[in-house]
Design a protein around this motif. Structure first.
Motif, short mmCIF file in Angstrom:
data_model
loop_
_atom_site.label_atom_id
_atom_site.label_comp_id
_atom_site.label_asym_id
_atom_site.label_seq_id
_atom_site.Cartn_x
_atom_site.Cartn_y
_atom_site.Cartn_z
N LEU A 249 -11.50 6.27 0.29
CA LEU A 249 -12.12 7.36 -0.38
C LEU A 249 -12.16 7.49 -1.59
O LEU A 249 -12.89 7.51 -2.41
N LEU A 250 -10.81 7.60 -2.16
CA LEU A 250 -10.36 7.71 -3.60
C LEU A 250 -11.12 6.46 -4.24
O LEU A 250 -11.41 6.70 -5.56
N ASN A 251 -10.64 5.36 -3.74
CA ASN A 251 -10.96 3.93 -4.48
C ASN A 251 -12.76 4.00 -4.72
O ASN A 251 -13.44 3.92 -5.73
N MET A 252 -13.37 4.69 -3.67
CA MET A 252 -15.02 4.74 -3.53
C MET A 252 -15.20 5.44 -4.63
O MET A 252 -16.12 5.23 -5.50
N GLN A 253 -14.63 6.69 -4.89
CA GLN A 253 -14.70 7.79 -5.86
C GLN A 253 -14.78 7.29 -7.31
O GLN A 253 -15.47 7.69 -8.22
N ALA A 254 -13.48 6.52 -7.28
CA ALA A 254 -13.41 6.03 -8.47
C ALA A 254 -14.32 4.76 -9.17
O ALA A 254 -14.54 4.73 -10.33
N ASN A 255 -14.90 4.03 -8.18
CA ASN A 255 -15.66 3.05 -8.51
C ASN A 255 -17.04 3.47 -8.95
O ASN A 255 -17.99 2.66 -9.52
N ASP A 258 -17.45 6.09 -14.51
CA ASP A 258 -17.20 5.15 -15.68
C ASP A 258 -16.19 5.96 -16.47
O ASP A 258 -15.71 5.11 -17.37
N ASP A 259 -15.61 7.05 -16.19
CA ASP A 259 -14.33 7.29 -16.93
C ASP A 259 -13.10 6.80 -16.58
O ASP A 259 -12.62 6.62 -15.54
N LEU A 260 -12.54 6.04 -17.59
CA LEU A 260 -11.38 5.01 -17.61
C LEU A 260 -10.37 6.02 -17.20
O LEU A 260 -9.58 5.74 -16.12
N LYS A 261 -10.05 7.15 -17.58
CA LYS A 261 -8.94 8.15 -17.22
C LYS A 261 -8.92 8.36 -15.80
O LYS A 261 -7.82 8.64 -14.90
N ALA A 265 -6.12 7.88 -12.81
CA ALA A 265 -5.80 8.68 -12.19
C ALA A 265 -6.14 8.62 -10.37
O ALA A 265 -4.98 8.68 -9.64
N MET A 266 -7.12 7.96 -10.16
CA MET A 266 -7.18 7.96 -8.74
C MET A 266 -6.57 6.54 -8.35
O MET A 266 -6.06 6.59 -7.24
N LYS A 267 -6.24 5.62 -9.19
CA LYS A 267 -5.49 4.68 -8.99
C LYS A 267 -4.06 4.91 -8.48
O LYS A 267 -3.32 4.61 -7.55
N GLU A 268 -3.47 6.05 -9.54
CA GLU A 268 -2.09 6.34 -9.33
C GLU A 268 -1.96 7.28 -7.98
O GLU A 268 -0.99 7.09 -7.15
#
Length: 430
Positions: A249-255, A258-261, A265-268
């Motif tokens: 879900l976090l990965n979907m939200q990150a995709n 367009d905000d790199l930060k 943060a989602m990746k970490e």
């Protein structure tokens, strides 16, 4: 006079003394009678009543002597009988506690001859087998134990004679034909120069029933434990799956952003979640639901971090030197989160595509402490005090885990890169 009487009636050689006295009296009487008859033959002047009076006197005197002899013998016999009765009573009193102990023993006690014949049994034997003591005197071992024959009973007696602490589990048959299990121990002993066998038999009926109950309880407990293990494994599997769902879900939200930060943060966050999910995966797949093999866990964790953060052309060498250790779930998560933060920092700030990178992870057990070292071969830090003042979530998490959960110490230093040394007690502090 008293001394003479004592000497005469002394018990030593009394028979020869009385016989000698009787012979002396008889000889004296015969000599006197002979003298009287000779005087009568020569003088023809002996009074008519003299032989009669002498004979009466001799008979009375002899009777008195015989009376004294017989009276003394009666007294001796009475004394002997009295002494025998007193000795018998003392012996009976002395043996009374032993007889009481034998007859009131819980175990059956048997005495055998070497050919397997009963010569003594206690009351417990009679109650257990239904025979009287008199009936046992006519029985042999094979009459009570159906596992023996005449030949094997004799062989058994010989084995007991040669074997210290001889034991056997067998079956005894009662007078009514019913049987019951027994545990028998046997010992050989010598009495009056003849060897006998003493055996102790204990009814095992209740013990076997208890053993069966315990066996059934153990089987039920093992079944219950197995069911709980399966349930716990399923729980860990579901927790791991739920964490993977959260990560997705976090990965979907990150995709969608367009905000790199925000993406970083989602990746970490996904990486942290995966470090915790990995613990539940090891518990689900492993045999031990309480402890996790640290070596395998750290290797797997570093592989996953590498897969998530490694650049396309990054070359990384790994120096893993970890003692064989097992950690609980809580400690494994704590150590996993520490390694995650420190390794991610190395990937982010120390590694680059232009050089050959190195990541060292050492964990050693020194006495009762665990020494952990994480080092990279980056440029290090000019001002190490910045790490203590850093307000990033990662550094706050590292210090919180070391100080308040592991109850250890942490130290950063430059050593051909940035090195972090952590020491904490092996025993978990609750």
């Amino acid at each position: 006079m008293i001394d003479v009487r004592k000497k005469i009636f002394d018990l030593k050689r009394i028979a020869s003394k009385f016989s000698l006295i009787y012979v002396v009296i008889g000889v004296v009487g015969l000599i006197s009678l002979d003298s009287l008859v000779s005087a009568y033959s020569i003088n023809k002047n002996l009074e008519v009543q003299s032989p009669f009076i002498y004979g009466v006197f001799f008979i009375v005197f002899t009777g008195i002597i015989l009376y004294l002899m017989i009276s003394h013998m009666q007294n001796v016999i009475k004394n002997i009988d009295k002494a025998y009765k007193e000795l018998k009573k003392k012996e009976k009193d002395r043996l009374a506690p032993y007889e009481f102990a034998l007859d009131h023993s819980v175990d059956a006690i048997h005495w055998f001859t070497l050919d397997g014949k009963y010569i003594y049994v206690n009351e417990a034997t009679c109650k257990m087998d239904g025979y009287s003591k008199e009936e046992f005197e006519e029985l042999y071992l094979e009459d009570i134990d159906p596992n023996f024959t005449r030949e094997t009973a004799i062989t058994c007696m010989k084995d007991i004679e040669k074997t210290p602490n001889w034991r056997l589990e067998s079956i005894h048959k009662r007078k009514d034909g019913s049987t019951y299990p027994v545990e028998v121990s046997g010992h050989a002993f010598t009495y009056n120069g003849k060897k006998y066998i003493c055996a102790f038999a204990r009814d095992m009926t209740k013990r076997i029933e208890s053993r069966k109950k315990i066996t059934n309880m153990n089987e039920e407990l093992q079944k219950s434990v197995k069911e709980k293990e399966i349930l716990l494994k399923e729980i860990h599997h579901r927790v791991k799956n739920n964490m993977e769902i959260i990560s997705s879900l976090l990965n979907m939200q990150a995709n969608k952003s367009d905000d790199l930060k925000f993406k970083e943060a989602m990746k970490e966050s996904r990486s942290k979640i995966h470090a915790m999910a990995l613990v539940h995966e090891f518990l689900y797949l492993g045999e031990n639901l309480a402890y996790i093999n640290v070596n395998e866990y750290i290797e797997r964790l570093i592989d996953d971090i590498t897969e998530l953060y490694e650049f396309s052309n990054t070359q990384i060498d790994y120096d893993l030197n970890i003692d064989k250790l097992e950690f609980s779930i809580n400690r494994c998560i704590q150590v996993g989160m520490l390694l995650h933060e420190l390794c991610v920092n190395a990937f982010k700030y120390a590694f680059s595509e232009e050089k050959r990178n190195l990541l060292c992870v050492h964990m050693k057990l020194v006495e009762d402490e665990i020494h952990m070292k994480i080092r990279d071969n980056g440029e290090g830090l000019k001002d190490l005090t910045k790490l203590d003042k850093a307000d990033s979530i990662g550094m706050q998490l590292i210090h919180s885990i070391v100080d308040f959960q592991l109850h250890g110490t942490i130290n950063f230093k430059n050593n051909n890169g940035l090195e972090c040394d952590i020491i904490f007690p092996q025993k978990e502090v609750k």
